[in-house]
Each structure stands twice: as structure tokens, then as C-alpha cells.
Design a protein around this motif. Structure first.
Motif, PDB file in Angstrom:
ATOM      1  N   LEU A 114      29.409  44.273  35.206  1.00 43.20           N
ATOM      2  CA  LEU A 114      28.631  45.418  35.687  1.00 43.20           C
ATOM      3  C   LEU A 114      27.144  45.121  35.671  1.00 43.20           C
ATOM      4  O   LEU A 114      26.397  45.603  36.514  1.00 43.20           O
ATOM      5  CB  LEU A 114      28.926  46.643  34.815  1.00 43.20           C
ATOM      6  N   ARG A 115      26.704  44.319  34.699  1.00 36.38           N
ATOM      7  CA  ARG A 115      25.304  43.924  34.607  1.00 36.38           C
ATOM      8  C   ARG A 115      25.211  42.666  33.747  1.00 36.38           C
ATOM      9  O   ARG A 115      25.819  42.596  32.683  1.00 36.38           O
ATOM     10  CB  ARG A 115      24.442  45.032  34.004  1.00 36.38           C
TER      11      ARG A 115
ATOM     12  N   ASN B  68      26.845  40.765  39.551  1.00 37.67           N
ATOM     13  CA  ASN B  68      27.472  42.083  39.579  1.00 37.67           C
ATOM     14  C   ASN B  68      28.719  42.055  40.456  1.00 37.67           C
ATOM     15  O   ASN B  68      28.679  41.598  41.604  1.00 37.67           O
ATOM     16  CB  ASN B  68      26.496  43.136  40.107  1.00 37.67           C
TER      17      ASN B  68
END
Length: 239
Positions: A54-55, A72
């Protein structure tokens, strides 16, 4: 007069105190947290329960010479290969039962320069409540001992103690020319934090402190070409 508190988010106002909406406070702390996350020197990522990133922070992205945003949506298992898949079963069970603990996984991976590294990924479940599907905080620790780095280096240095890969060579040459971290980042396709990560890693590897010492060490080791401006990496010997 009562001093205004820009971060006051109480339910009402007293005197001249201004009230900041909850949404504004949330944005402030989210941005603050993101900035701190990007400055962590260890490779770190937040992932979904299926391993989707996600990050990622710049330190992780630097292992592959890319920008953090490029990771990502990618699977962490495409990047890090577990030494034993059995260790992942403990994480699957922890996700199912919402157990709060850290789970170490021995991994290996190959950097952008073809260097195989080994280390340990620490996986921790994080969520707001026991009813939410947790995210995974993944922290990577590179093994200092073991397989030595075989990074593509500039000219061979006696003893082999001073070397630099392609990205590090470009960063060193631009640093020697007086470029800022932001200017170097634009030139090599990294973030400023990614550039600083490379410089700090070089400093640790070479046992020096500060940009001036790094540049001096690079020249004395023959990694940067003498007598050239703007500075550039030394050419490997012909043949």
C-alpha cells in the motif's frame, strides 16, 4: 487574551479560541506520519493481508533504484523471497485470529544491480480495532554478515574495501559537483530521501562521515576521475 491553538479540535469554542475541524486535524497528522515514515532509514512498507504493498518508503525503493510510489500495488512476495514458506503460515494464522505480535521471516532478494541480499522481514499486524481487517507493517533488516555484496563497482580498489554501484557513482559525482539532494534526486530518478539513504549507506560502508569526506575518499580510491569537471566516475581500465 487567550492564545489560539491551531490544533484545538474540541466540541465548542471558548473566547477567541478557534476550532479546527476534525478532518483538518486528521489531514495534519496523516501528513506528519507520512513524512516520518519516509524518513525511516530501514526499508519499510505497509501491506494488505494478501501482501499487496500500500505504501513503501524511499529506503525500500532504493534497493531497486526506483521511486517509492512505483511499488504501490505490487506484491511483497514478488520482491522478497522467503527462505522457508512455513514461516508465512504463522502470519496467515495470526491474521485469521487477529493476534498482535511480530513475525520474523528470513528472506532473500536481488537488488537493481543484480546483488543478492539476505536478511529478515519483521511482519507486524496493525489495525484500529479487533474487527478491522489488519494491515501488515513490514520492516526489512539486511544481514550485515554472510554473503558479501558483489555490486558492480568502479575501478578496483586495493583491498576491495571501497566500492560503489552505478547509482551510487552518479550520486557521488553529482555530490562532488555541489548538487543538492533535490537536484541529484531529479537527475537519478529517486527522491531526496532516497539520495540521502544512498549517501548514508556509503558513509557506513566506507567508515567516513559527511559529504566532503565521502567525495575525498572517492577521489583517493580512484572511484571519481581526477582532473575532470564536472566530476564523473573514473573509467575502468581497458581490456
Amino acid at each position: 487574551m487567550q492564545e489560539e491553538n491551531p490544533m484545538n479540535c474540541g466540541g465548542g469554542s471558548t473566547g477567541s479560541r478557534s476550532v479546527v475541524p476534525d478532518s483538518t486535524v486528521a489531514v495534519f497528522w496523516r501528513n506528519r506520519t507520512a513524512a516520518l515514515f519516509d524518513r525511516i532509514p530501514l526499508p519499510v512498507a505497509f501491506c494488505g493481508t494478501d501482501g499487496t504493498i500500500l505504501r513503501a518508503n524511499p529506503a525500500l525503493a532504493a534497493e531497486w533504484g526506483q521511486l517509492a510510489g512505483a511499488f504501490n500495488g505490487r506484491s511483497a512476495l514478488d520482491l522478497f523471497h522467503p527462505e522457508s514458506w512455513g514461516q508465512l503460515r504463522s502470519i496467515e494464522e495470526a491474521i485469521r485470529l487477529h493476534r498482535r505480535s511480530r513475525y520474523p521471516v528470513a528472506v532473500r532478494w536481488t537488488t537493481v544491480n543484480g546483488v543478492e541480499r539476505r536478511g529478515e522481514v519483521s511482519v507486524e499486524l496493525v489495525d484500529d480495532t479487533s474487527f478491522d481487517e489488519p494491515n501488515l507493517l513490514v520492516i526489512v533488516r539486511v544481514a550485515e554478515a554472510g554473503t558479501p555484496e558483489k555490486e558492480t563497482a568502479a575501478p578496483a580498489v586495493p583491498g576491495g574495501t571501497v566500492h560503489a554501484d552505478g547509482t551510487e557513482l552518479r550520486i557521488l559525482a553529482l555530490t562532488a559537483g555541489g548538487a543538492t539532494a533535490a537536484q541529484i534526486a531529479s537527475a537519478v530518478g529517486l527522491t531526496a530521501d532516497g539520495v540521502n539513504y544512498h549517501l548514508k549507506r556509503l558513509s557506513r560502508r566506507w567508515g567516513v562521515s559527511g559529504k566532503a569526506a565521502l567525495v575525498a575518499r572517492a577521489y583517493t580510491a580512484g572511484i571519481l576521475a581526477p582532473g575532470t569537471w564536472p566530476p564523473e566516475p573514473a573509467r575502468p581500465p581497458a581490456g
